[in-house]
Scaffold this active site. Structure first.
Site, short mmCIF file in Angstrom:
data_model
loop_
_atom_site.label_atom_id
_atom_site.label_comp_id
_atom_site.label_asym_id
_atom_site.label_seq_id
_atom_site.Cartn_x
_atom_site.Cartn_y
_atom_site.Cartn_z
CB THR A 235 -0.97 0.02 1.20
OG1 THR A 235 -0.22 0.15 2.41
CG2 THR A 235 -1.84 -1.23 1.25
N GLY A 236 0.49 2.26 -0.73
CA GLY A 236 1.36 3.43 -0.89
C GLY A 236 2.59 3.10 -1.71
N GLY A 237 2.47 2.11 -2.60
CA GLY A 237 3.61 1.72 -3.44
C GLY A 237 3.84 2.65 -4.60
CB SER B 133 4.56 8.17 -3.32
OG SER B 133 5.29 9.30 -2.91
N GLY C 45 7.34 3.35 -0.14
CA GLY C 45 6.60 2.24 -0.76
C GLY C 45 7.07 1.96 -2.17
CB SER D 214 7.29 6.67 12.31
OG SER D 214 8.03 7.82 12.67
CE1 TYR E 24 3.29 9.95 10.34
CE2 TYR E 24 5.04 10.00 11.97
CZ TYR E 24 4.57 9.61 10.74
OH TYR E 24 5.38 8.88 9.89
#
Ligand code: NAP
Length: 248
Positions: free
Chosen positions: A11-13, A15, A18, A136, A149
């Site tokens: 997922t988010g591949g 940018s 990813g 993170s 976040y």
């Protein structure tokens, strides 16, 4: 070729980290599925990764979009061996300024999205699959402006432990990758002005023992370890890749 004949969904591949992971996994022999909202970057990323790449447009906050992602994947490639739960957003803001919409935006994408990405994938995962949750270093340190976040990323870190306990009977390993500051388009999407971004980058940069931001391809190498059999005895763990920022 550490991922030969494997199917990887990222997922988010389309940018940043990813996309770096998608490139590396394709190089290692995997069939790749990328998922994100932007049709434009999905198309350009898929063209770059290789002709076998499947790009599915959708939003991780929508359970029906996630169902469509996994159904399309299974239709094209069969069952899934590696799931990288990477889609995420950041919006630094002092606690006084966080309104309900900003809170929901971050927690819906980063936490709810991560939870349901894993849940909806489960029927389509091979036994002995590897799930990588992108958290993170904000999950463990206090950084100004990162209250929501950081909490969403701590929730993601927690998921790796509980889901490992639930999924190990199927041989599925769930681990966390915790990047430090990495050069990606995420910084330009924070809503901060260029001057504020420069200030933030200089503050963070001065705290990194290696003296520089990391790259998406460095994160991809770390993810490859967790995705492949090289990490066959690693479950529920956290791999911190931050130039020493939280460790030294
Ligand atoms: P990025 O370049 O902005 O990439 C974020 C990706 O997530 C994009 O592909 C984006 O695609 C996707 N995405 C965002 N919201 C989505 C949604 N609602 N539904 C589906 N896809 C969505 O940022 P990045 O730096 O690579 O970040 C990737 C992950 O690494 C995030 O979880 C981030 O929190 C984490 N991380 C980044 C850093 C860093 O310094 N860069 C540090 C620690 C952790 P669309 O916009 O097309 O939807």
């Amino acid at each position: 070729m550490k991922l030969e004949n494997k199917v990887a969904v990222i997922t988010g591949g389309n940018s940043g980290i990813g996309l770096g992971i998608a490139r590396e996994f394709a190089k290692q022999g995997a069939s790749i599925v990328i998922f994100g909202r932007s049709a434009g970057t999905l198309e350009s990323a898929a063209a770059e990764i290789g002709s076998m790449t499947l790009a599915v447009q959708g939003d991780v906050t929508s359970v029906s979009d996630l169902d469509r992602l996994f159904e399309s994947t299974v239709q094209k490639f069969g069952k899934i061996d590696v799931l990288v739960v990477n889609a995420g957003v950041a919006r630094p803001e002092p606690v006084e300024q966080v309104d309900e919409a900003a809170f929901d935006f971050l927690s819906d994408i980063n936490f709810k999205g991560a939870f349901f990405t894993v849940q909806r994938a489960l029927p389509h995962l091979n036994d002995r699959a590897s799930i990588i949750l992108n958290s993170s270093i904000s999950n463990s340190i206090g950084m100004p402006g990162m209250a929501v976040y950081g909490a969403t990323k701590a929730a993601v870190r927690s998921l790796a432990r509980t889901l490992s306990a639930e999924l190990l009977p199927r041989g599925i390993r769930v681990n966390t990758l915790s990047p430090g500051a990495i050069e990606t388009p995420i910084w330009g999407r924070t809503g901060l002005q260029q001057e504020e971004l420069d200030q933030m980058a200089s503050n963070i940069g001065s705290q990194i023992p290696m003296g520089r931001f990391g790259t998406s391809s460095e994160m991809a190498k770390a993810a490859l370890f967790l995705a492949s059999d090289d990490s066959s005895y690693v479950a529920g763990a956290e791999l911190v890749a931050d130039g020493g920022m939280t460790q030294i």
